[in-house]
Design a protein around this motif. Structure first.
Motif, PDB file in Angstrom:
ATOM      1  N   GLN A  45       0.837  -1.199   0.000  1.00 49.99           N
ATOM      2  CA  GLN A  45       0.000   0.000   0.000  1.00 49.99           C
ATOM      3  C   GLN A  45       0.874   1.252   0.000  1.00 49.99           C
ATOM      4  O   GLN A  45       0.578   2.216  -0.709  1.00 49.99           O
ATOM      5  CB  GLN A  45      -0.923   0.022   1.217  1.00 49.99           C
ATOM      6  CG  GLN A  45      -2.098  -0.882   1.151  1.00 49.99           C
ATOM      7  CD  GLN A  45      -3.038  -0.632   0.002  1.00 49.99           C
ATOM      8  OE1 GLN A  45      -3.443  -1.578  -0.645  1.00 49.99           O
ATOM      9  NE2 GLN A  45      -3.403   0.591  -0.277  1.00 49.99           N
ATOM     10  N   TYR A 105       2.296   1.636  -3.423  1.00 48.10           N
ATOM     11  CA  TYR A 105       1.248   2.056  -4.355  1.00 48.10           C
ATOM     12  C   TYR A 105       1.007   3.558  -4.273  1.00 48.10           C
ATOM     13  O   TYR A 105       1.060   4.263  -5.281  1.00 48.10           O
ATOM     14  CB  TYR A 105      -0.046   1.279  -4.065  1.00 48.10           C
ATOM     15  CG  TYR A 105      -1.182   1.619  -4.988  1.00 48.10           C
ATOM     16  CD1 TYR A 105      -1.256   1.062  -6.260  1.00 48.10           C
ATOM     17  CD2 TYR A 105      -2.185   2.497  -4.599  1.00 48.10           C
ATOM     18  CE1 TYR A 105      -2.296   1.375  -7.112  1.00 48.10           C
ATOM     19  CE2 TYR A 105      -3.224   2.809  -5.438  1.00 48.10           C
ATOM     20  CZ  TYR A 105      -3.282   2.244  -6.702  1.00 48.10           C
ATOM     21  OH  TYR A 105      -4.313   2.561  -7.540  1.00 48.10           O
ATOM     22  N   TYR A 106       0.771   4.058  -3.068  1.00 55.68           N
ATOM     23  CA  TYR A 106       0.434   5.472  -2.946  1.00 55.68           C
ATOM     24  C   TYR A 106       1.654   6.379  -3.076  1.00 55.68           C
ATOM     25  O   TYR A 106       1.533   7.497  -3.597  1.00 55.68           O
ATOM     26  CB  TYR A 106      -0.315   5.741  -1.634  1.00 55.68           C
ATOM     27  CG  TYR A 106      -1.728   5.225  -1.689  1.00 55.68           C
ATOM     28  CD1 TYR A 106      -2.621   5.727  -2.625  1.00 55.68           C
ATOM     29  CD2 TYR A 106      -2.165   4.231  -0.836  1.00 55.68           C
ATOM     30  CE1 TYR A 106      -3.912   5.253  -2.697  1.00 55.68           C
ATOM     31  CE2 TYR A 106      -3.465   3.750  -0.903  1.00 55.68           C
ATOM     32  CZ  TYR A 106      -4.328   4.259  -1.841  1.00 55.68           C
ATOM     33  OH  TYR A 106      -5.604   3.785  -1.927  1.00 55.68           O
ATOM     34  N   VAL A 141      -4.319  -4.606  -2.820  1.00 55.42           N
ATOM     35  CA  VAL A 141      -3.970  -3.190  -2.940  1.00 55.42           C
ATOM     36  C   VAL A 141      -5.122  -2.421  -3.582  1.00 55.42           C
ATOM     37  O   VAL A 141      -5.512  -1.344  -3.113  1.00 55.42           O
ATOM     38  CB  VAL A 141      -2.666  -3.019  -3.758  1.00 55.42           C
ATOM     39  CG1 VAL A 141      -2.492  -1.598  -4.244  1.00 55.42           C
ATOM     40  CG2 VAL A 141      -1.464  -3.430  -2.936  1.00 55.42           C
ATOM     41  N   HIS A 180      -7.694   0.503  -2.234  1.00 52.80           N
ATOM     42  CA  HIS A 180      -7.834   1.761  -2.979  1.00 52.80           C
ATOM     43  C   HIS A 180      -9.307   2.031  -3.290  1.00 52.80           C
ATOM     44  O   HIS A 180      -9.783   3.166  -3.168  1.00 52.80           O
ATOM     45  CB  HIS A 180      -7.011   1.715  -4.267  1.00 52.80           C
ATOM     46  CG  HIS A 180      -7.151   2.951  -5.094  1.00 52.80           C
ATOM     47  ND1 HIS A 180      -6.714   4.185  -4.670  1.00 52.80           N
ATOM     48  CD2 HIS A 180      -7.714   3.158  -6.307  1.00 52.80           C
ATOM     49  CE1 HIS A 180      -6.990   5.094  -5.590  1.00 52.80           C
ATOM     50  NE2 HIS A 180      -7.599   4.490  -6.593  1.00 52.80           N
TER      51      HIS A 180
END
Length: 156
Positions: free
Chosen positions: A23, A26-27, A98, A102
């Protein structure tokens, strides 16, 4: 444990920490890609670009650039799967996890269910890219030749 091929111990702490790490990847990288794209075209940066599903669209330049950032992010996240997860079998699991988080974040941010078709298309394409490329990279690493005997040969 001897005699079991690829026996693994159930380790929920490892799994949860890998989910949190993915995570973060990802962000973090989505933010970097969006910042890079925004700096190229002088757009203002906003949290809406990450969580507002109405921003992703084919009709506006900002929407297309945001979609490009999401696709590029799926490629960098595939590298994260390869580097940190290292198991081809788990790539799809972590990818979907993930994107589910989101999805929930978008739902909470907008206070209603995402209804834009472009948001769903972008996320489905990103899931496919991230899972397939991550699995390909992990499988290449897993299938590398394992040296059986590295010492000197002896004549018997």
């Amino acid at each position: 444990m001897a005699g079991h091929f690829r026996s693994y111990v159930w380790d929920p702490i490892l799994i949860v920490s890998q989910i949190i790490l993915m995570q973060c990847i990802y962000y973090s990288f989505l933010g970097l890609w969006l910042a890079l794209v925004d700096s190229l075209v002088q757009n203002s940066r906003s949290l809406d670009q990450i969580f507002n599903y109405e921003v992703l669209g084919f009709s506006t330049g900002q929407g297309r650039l945001s979609m490009m950032a999401f696709v590029l992010n799926s490629l960098t996240c595939a590298l994260g799967l390869w580097y940190f997860i290292r198991r081809g079998k788990q790539c799809l699991d972590f990818t979907v996890t993930v994107h589910i988080f989101h999805f929930m974040g978008c739902w909470i941010y907008n206070l209603h269910f995402p209804t834009a078709l472009s948001w769903w298309l972008v996320n489905i394409v990103c899931i496919a890219l991230m899972a397939v490329i991550g699995e390909y990279l992990c499988m290449r690493t897993e299938l590398r030749a394992i040296p059986v005997n590295t010492g000197p040969k002896s004549n018997l």
